[in-house]
Design an enzyme around this catalytic site. Structure first.
Site, PDB file in Angstrom:
ATOM      1  N   GLY A   3     -14.460   5.390  -3.492  1.00 45.47           N
ATOM      2  CA  GLY A   3     -13.312   4.561  -3.126  1.00 45.47           C
ATOM      3  C   GLY A   3     -12.488   5.182  -2.002  1.00 45.47           C
ATOM      4  CB  VAL A  33      -7.473   7.212  -3.618  1.00 42.62           C
ATOM      5  CG1 VAL A  33      -6.949   8.490  -4.250  1.00 42.62           C
ATOM      6  CG2 VAL A  33      -6.311   6.363  -3.100  1.00 42.62           C
ATOM      7  CG  ASP A  39     -20.125  -0.716 -14.765  1.00 48.16           C
ATOM      8  OD1 ASP A  39     -19.016  -0.628 -15.331  1.00 48.16           O
ATOM      9  OD2 ASP A  39     -20.534  -1.760 -14.238  1.00 48.16           O
ATOM     10  CG  LEU A  40     -15.090   3.093 -14.707  1.00 48.37           C
ATOM     11  CD1 LEU A  40     -13.797   2.502 -14.174  1.00 48.37           C
ATOM     12  CD2 LEU A  40     -14.875   4.547 -15.145  1.00 48.37           C
ATOM     13  CG  ASP A  94       4.273   2.965  -6.214  1.00 50.60           C
ATOM     14  OD1 ASP A  94       3.312   2.234  -6.534  1.00 50.60           O
ATOM     15  OD2 ASP A  94       4.646   3.126  -5.028  1.00 50.60           O
ATOM     16  CE1 TYR A 142      -3.811  -0.628  -9.957  1.00 52.76           C
ATOM     17  CE2 TYR A 142      -1.500  -0.534  -9.293  1.00 52.76           C
ATOM     18  CZ  TYR A 142      -2.756   0.037  -9.341  1.00 52.76           C
ATOM     19  OH  TYR A 142      -2.963   1.268  -8.778  1.00 52.76           O
ATOM     20  CE  LYS A 162      -3.518   3.287 -12.320  1.00 55.10           C
ATOM     21  NZ  LYS A 162      -4.947   3.650 -12.092  1.00 55.10           N
TER      22      LYS A 162
END
Ligand SMILES: NC(=O)c1ccc[n+]([C@@H]2O[C@H](COP(=O)([O-])OP(=O)(O)OC[C@H]3O[C@@H](n4cnc5c(N)ncnc54)[C@H](OP(=O)(O)O)[C@@H]3O)[C@@H](O)[C@H]2O)c1
Length: 272
Positions: free
Chosen positions: A10, A12, A42-43, A107, A129, A133
């Protein structure tokens, strides 16, 4: 150190890979964008995720998941499946071992109504999202001994994935004047994590300068002389099903690290 970097393919994760692999033995994973030397994961393949995580790493850096806010908003079940459930699997896999987890959070766990946020401020996510998180953070923090690093909007050039510069790839780039952020420059992230990863609990890593999205995009466009016209917009001009916190400035009471200011970051970005 021996590090498992989930999401190395990805934006990041790529930036982290380039810095961390200089000094550490890093095993990186990809899901759909194969890269030489990295392993496919794959997660949702929980036995495989658990087996990888239990392979004796010193640190698992978790930078994989469903990141585009609109995609998460459109499919909350998928967002939970990719952003929350894997953390449970990881915790089960490393429990009782010396392996520590570092979860990259956002954030977007805050509602953006305060001038700045430190690690002690209450979270109040306003979109799917942010809620995923927050839930992932809760799992990790309840266990103890692991680390959550909250980061803001990341800008810069990735070694392979370029989701940030892709936003400036069309003839026109619409950018909000009513969204304020303290963005972090990608190359600074790896060294910052390396200075923070012995800690436990939550730490923030924000950029030094506070700017609107419009100002950030305009300055990147000028620094790279990109063939796009950055045009200002407000919430009403860009209808979206996804609420965005209006002002997200991450600051820390636990350490003095801040990402570089925009002048320094853009001078570096312009050197290619
Ligand atoms: N970018 C930002 O500004 C920002 C800001 C705050 C926090 N973060 C956090 O930083 C982390 C990385 O974000 P990013 O911007 O780098 O996102 P990204 O470019 O979309 O990368 C997501 C990574 O997750 C992997 N992935 C996606 N679905 C997967 C699945 N089903 N199984 C396994 N891996 C999967 C992708 O693999 P493939 O590409 O190979 O499919 C990719 O490596 C996330 O935790 C995000 O919340 C990012």
């Amino acid at each position: 150190m021996r590090i498992l970097l989930l999401g190395a393919s990805g934006f990041v994760g790529g930036g982290l890979w380039s810095r961390l692999a200089e000094r550490h033995e890093v095993v990186g994973t990809y899901a759909t964008r194969p890269l030489p030397g990295m392993v496919r994961l794959d997660l949702r393949d929980e036995p495989r995720l658990a087996a990888l995580a239990a392979d004796g790493f010193d640190l698992v850096v978790h930078a994989a998941g469903l990141v585009p806010l609109e995609a998460a908003e459109a499919d909350p079940a998928l967002a939970h499946r990719l952003n929350v459930r894997p953390v449970e699997v990881l915790l089960d896999a490393v429990r009782g071992s010396a392996t520590r987890l570092l979860l990259l959070s956002s954030d977007n766990v805050f509602d953006g109504t305060r001038p700045r946020y430190t690690e002690d401020d209450a979270r109040a996510p306003v979109n799917v999202y942010g809620r995923t998180k927050t839930a992932a953070e809760d799992l990790l923090l309840a266990e103890g001994g692991h680390l959550v690093v909250r980061i803001p909007l990341v800008f810069g050039r990735g070694p392979w994935a370029n989701t940030f510069l892709a936003r400036l790839s069309g003839p026109t780039t619409v950018a909000r004047t009513d969204l304020v952020c303290a963005p972090v420059y990608l190359p600074s992230l790896g060294p910052a994590l390396a200075r923070l990863w012995d800690r436990t609990g939550v730490v923030h890593y924000g950029g030094a300068d506070v700017v609107t999205r419009f100002e950030l995009m305009s300055r990147v466009q000028r620094a790279l002389d990109l063939p796009t016209r950055v045009t200002p917009a407000q919430e009403a001009d860009t209808p979206s099903a996804c609420r965005r916190p209006p002002r997200l400035v991450l600051r820390s009471t636990r350490h003095g690290l801040l990402g570089p200011g925009l002048d320094e970051a853009l001078a570096h970005l312009a050197t290619g």
